[in-house]
Design a protein around this motif. Structure first.
Motif, mmCIF file in Angstrom:
data_model
loop_
_atom_site.group_PDB
_atom_site.id
_atom_site.type_symbol
_atom_site.label_atom_id
_atom_site.label_comp_id
_atom_site.label_asym_id
_atom_site.label_seq_id
_atom_site.Cartn_x
_atom_site.Cartn_y
_atom_site.Cartn_z
ATOM 1 N N UNK A 131 0.530 -17.547 41.126
ATOM 2 C CA UNK A 131 0.141 -17.909 42.496
ATOM 3 C C UNK A 131 1.362 -18.043 43.400
ATOM 4 N N UNK A 132 2.372 -18.747 42.905
ATOM 5 C CA UNK A 132 3.587 -18.988 43.692
ATOM 6 C C UNK A 132 4.267 -17.665 44.050
ATOM 7 N N UNK A 133 4.402 -16.783 43.088
ATOM 8 C CA UNK A 133 5.078 -15.505 43.329
ATOM 9 C C UNK A 133 4.205 -14.598 44.199
ATOM 10 N N UNK A 134 2.931 -14.478 43.872
ATOM 11 C CA UNK A 134 2.053 -13.590 44.628
ATOM 12 C C UNK A 134 1.912 -14.026 46.083
ATOM 13 N N UNK A 135 1.989 -15.335 46.349
ATOM 14 C CA UNK A 135 1.841 -15.848 47.717
ATOM 15 C C UNK A 135 2.961 -15.364 48.636
ATOM 16 N N UNK A 136 4.062 -14.921 48.069
ATOM 17 C CA UNK A 136 5.147 -14.357 48.881
ATOM 18 C C UNK A 136 4.801 -12.969 49.398
ATOM 19 N N UNK A 137 3.858 -12.319 48.745
ATOM 20 C CA UNK A 137 3.541 -10.928 49.044
ATOM 21 C C UNK A 137 2.117 -10.703 49.534
ATOM 22 N N UNK A 138 1.193 -11.605 49.173
ATOM 23 C CA UNK A 138 -0.235 -11.376 49.415
ATOM 24 C C UNK A 138 -0.946 -12.628 49.895
ATOM 25 N N UNK A 139 -2.066 -12.384 50.550
ATOM 26 C CA UNK A 139 -2.990 -13.460 50.880
ATOM 27 C C UNK A 139 -4.384 -12.970 50.493
ATOM 28 N N UNK A 140 -5.170 -13.827 49.882
ATOM 29 C CA UNK A 140 -6.548 -13.491 49.556
ATOM 30 C C UNK A 140 -7.393 -13.851 50.768
ATOM 31 N N UNK A 141 -8.090 -12.870 51.301
ATOM 32 C CA UNK A 141 -8.930 -13.099 52.483
ATOM 33 C C UNK A 141 -10.405 -13.197 52.130
ATOM 34 N N UNK A 142 -10.775 -12.659 50.968
ATOM 35 C CA UNK A 142 -12.174 -12.660 50.570
ATOM 36 C C UNK A 142 -12.263 -12.765 49.047
ATOM 37 N N UNK A 143 -12.421 -14.007 48.562
ATOM 38 C CA UNK A 143 -12.480 -14.243 47.120
ATOM 39 C C UNK A 143 -13.655 -13.538 46.465
ATOM 40 N N UNK A 144 -14.794 -13.509 47.146
ATOM 41 C CA UNK A 144 -15.986 -12.860 46.584
ATOM 42 C C UNK A 144 -15.754 -11.354 46.434
ATOM 43 N N UNK A 145 -15.115 -10.762 47.405
ATOM 44 C CA UNK A 145 -14.801 -9.327 47.340
ATOM 45 C C UNK A 145 -13.837 -9.053 46.194
ATOM 46 N N UNK A 146 -12.812 -9.869 46.074
ATOM 47 C CA UNK A 146 -11.847 -9.712 44.986
ATOM 48 C C UNK A 146 -12.554 -9.807 43.637
ATOM 49 N N UNK A 147 -13.404 -10.806 43.476
ATOM 50 C CA UNK A 147 -14.130 -10.960 42.212
ATOM 51 C C UNK A 147 -15.051 -9.762 41.954
ATOM 52 N N UNK A 148 -15.725 -9.291 42.990
ATOM 53 C CA UNK A 148 -16.609 -8.130 42.819
ATOM 54 C C UNK A 148 -15.812 -6.896 42.372
ATOM 55 N N UNK A 149 -14.625 -6.721 42.925
ATOM 56 C CA UNK A 149 -13.799 -5.571 42.531
ATOM 57 C C UNK A 149 -13.296 -5.724 41.095
ATOM 58 N N UNK A 150 -12.939 -6.939 40.703
ATOM 59 C CA UNK A 150 -12.523 -7.175 39.321
ATOM 60 C C UNK A 150 -13.664 -6.831 38.366
ATOM 61 N N UNK A 151 -14.863 -7.258 38.706
ATOM 62 C CA UNK A 151 -16.024 -6.953 37.866
ATOM 63 C C UNK A 151 -16.307 -5.449 37.860
ATOM 64 N N UNK A 152 -16.244 -4.855 39.014
ATOM 65 C CA UNK A 152 -16.519 -3.412 39.139
ATOM 66 C C UNK A 152 -15.591 -2.591 38.253
ATOM 67 N N UNK A 153 -14.337 -2.991 38.206
ATOM 68 C CA UNK A 153 -13.341 -2.247 37.424
ATOM 69 C C UNK A 153 -13.171 -2.807 36.012
ATOM 70 N N UNK A 154 -14.039 -3.767 35.653
ATOM 71 C CA UNK A 154 -14.041 -4.379 34.313
ATOM 72 C C UNK A 154 -12.683 -4.979 33.941
ATOM 73 N N UNK A 155 -12.102 -5.692 34.896
ATOM 74 C CA UNK A 155 -10.832 -6.378 34.671
ATOM 75 C C UNK A 155 -11.152 -7.818 34.288
ATOM 76 N N UNK A 156 -10.662 -8.224 33.129
ATOM 77 C CA UNK A 156 -10.934 -9.574 32.636
ATOM 78 C C UNK A 156 -10.281 -10.621 33.528
ATOM 79 N N UNK A 157 -11.008 -11.706 33.732
ATOM 80 C CA UNK A 157 -10.462 -12.877 34.424
ATOM 81 C C UNK A 157 -11.233 -14.086 33.938
ATOM 82 N N UNK A 158 -10.634 -15.236 34.126
ATOM 83 C CA UNK A 158 -11.256 -16.495 33.724
ATOM 84 C C UNK A 158 -11.908 -17.136 34.935
ATOM 85 N N UNK A 159 -13.043 -17.808 34.757
ATOM 86 C CA UNK A 159 -13.723 -18.446 35.896
ATOM 87 C C UNK A 159 -12.817 -19.406 36.669
ATOM 88 N N UNK A 160 -11.949 -20.135 35.946
ATOM 89 C CA UNK A 160 -11.072 -21.113 36.603
ATOM 90 C C UNK A 160 -9.769 -20.498 37.114
#
Length: 150
Positions: free
Chosen positions: A55-84
């Motif tokens: 989070x600390x490193x990525x925040x220097x380069x990116x901002x999440x504007x739509x968490x639901x969209x990000x999660x939908x794309x992760x699911x769409x591309x079958x990229x593993x992630x943890x709920x928390x």
């Protein structure tokens, strides 16, 4: 039946190539070897620390504007992630897997910041990975420094 053991492993272990810190999960080779011997609480604490680093490193380069969209794309591309798992930590995983296919970060709920706006997803991932490696290696060296005895 055995419970699944939580792990930050992303199946890209560079410690086998001689790296003292894995480029995939940012754990040290010692942590990887000892992972199964840690208690669930110790593993969860370390996973939270790794998420905070991402989070600390990525925040220097990116901002999440739509968490639901990000999660939908992760699911769409079958990229593993943890709920928390925090959104910026998830974004690091998205870039790791999709860096060569992503052309418009806003379509994934992400906006590049500052000079990162001019970078391709692959170049952004390379910068993120390098910073993660540097900071994880600094932590590894700091952990190995013996404390002064009193």
């Amino acid at each position: 039946m055995c419970a699944r053991i939580a792990s930050p492993c992303v199946g890209l272990c560079s410690t086998t190539l001689g790296d003292p810190v894995c480029r995939g999960c940012q754990r040290t080779e010692d942590e990887i070897c000892a992972w199964m011997a840690l208690s669930a609480e110790q593993r969860n604490r370390r996973i939270a620390q790794l998420d905070a680093l991402r989070e600390r490193v990525a925040a220097r380069f990116l901002r999440v504007t739509d968490e639901a969209c990000l999660e939908a794309q992760l699911r769409r591309h079958r990229i593993r992630f943890r709920p928390e798992q925090p959104p910026l930590s998830r974004a690091v995983e998205l870039l790791r897997v999709g860096r060569d296919r992503i052309h418009e970060l806003p379509r994934y709920g992400l906006v590049p910041l500052g000079s990162a706006a001019a970078l391709s997803a692959a170049d952004l991932h390379a910068r993120l990975s390098e910073q993660l490696r540097v900071e994880a290696d600094e932590r590894r060296r700091a952990d190995r420094v013996p404390l002064p005895r009193h």
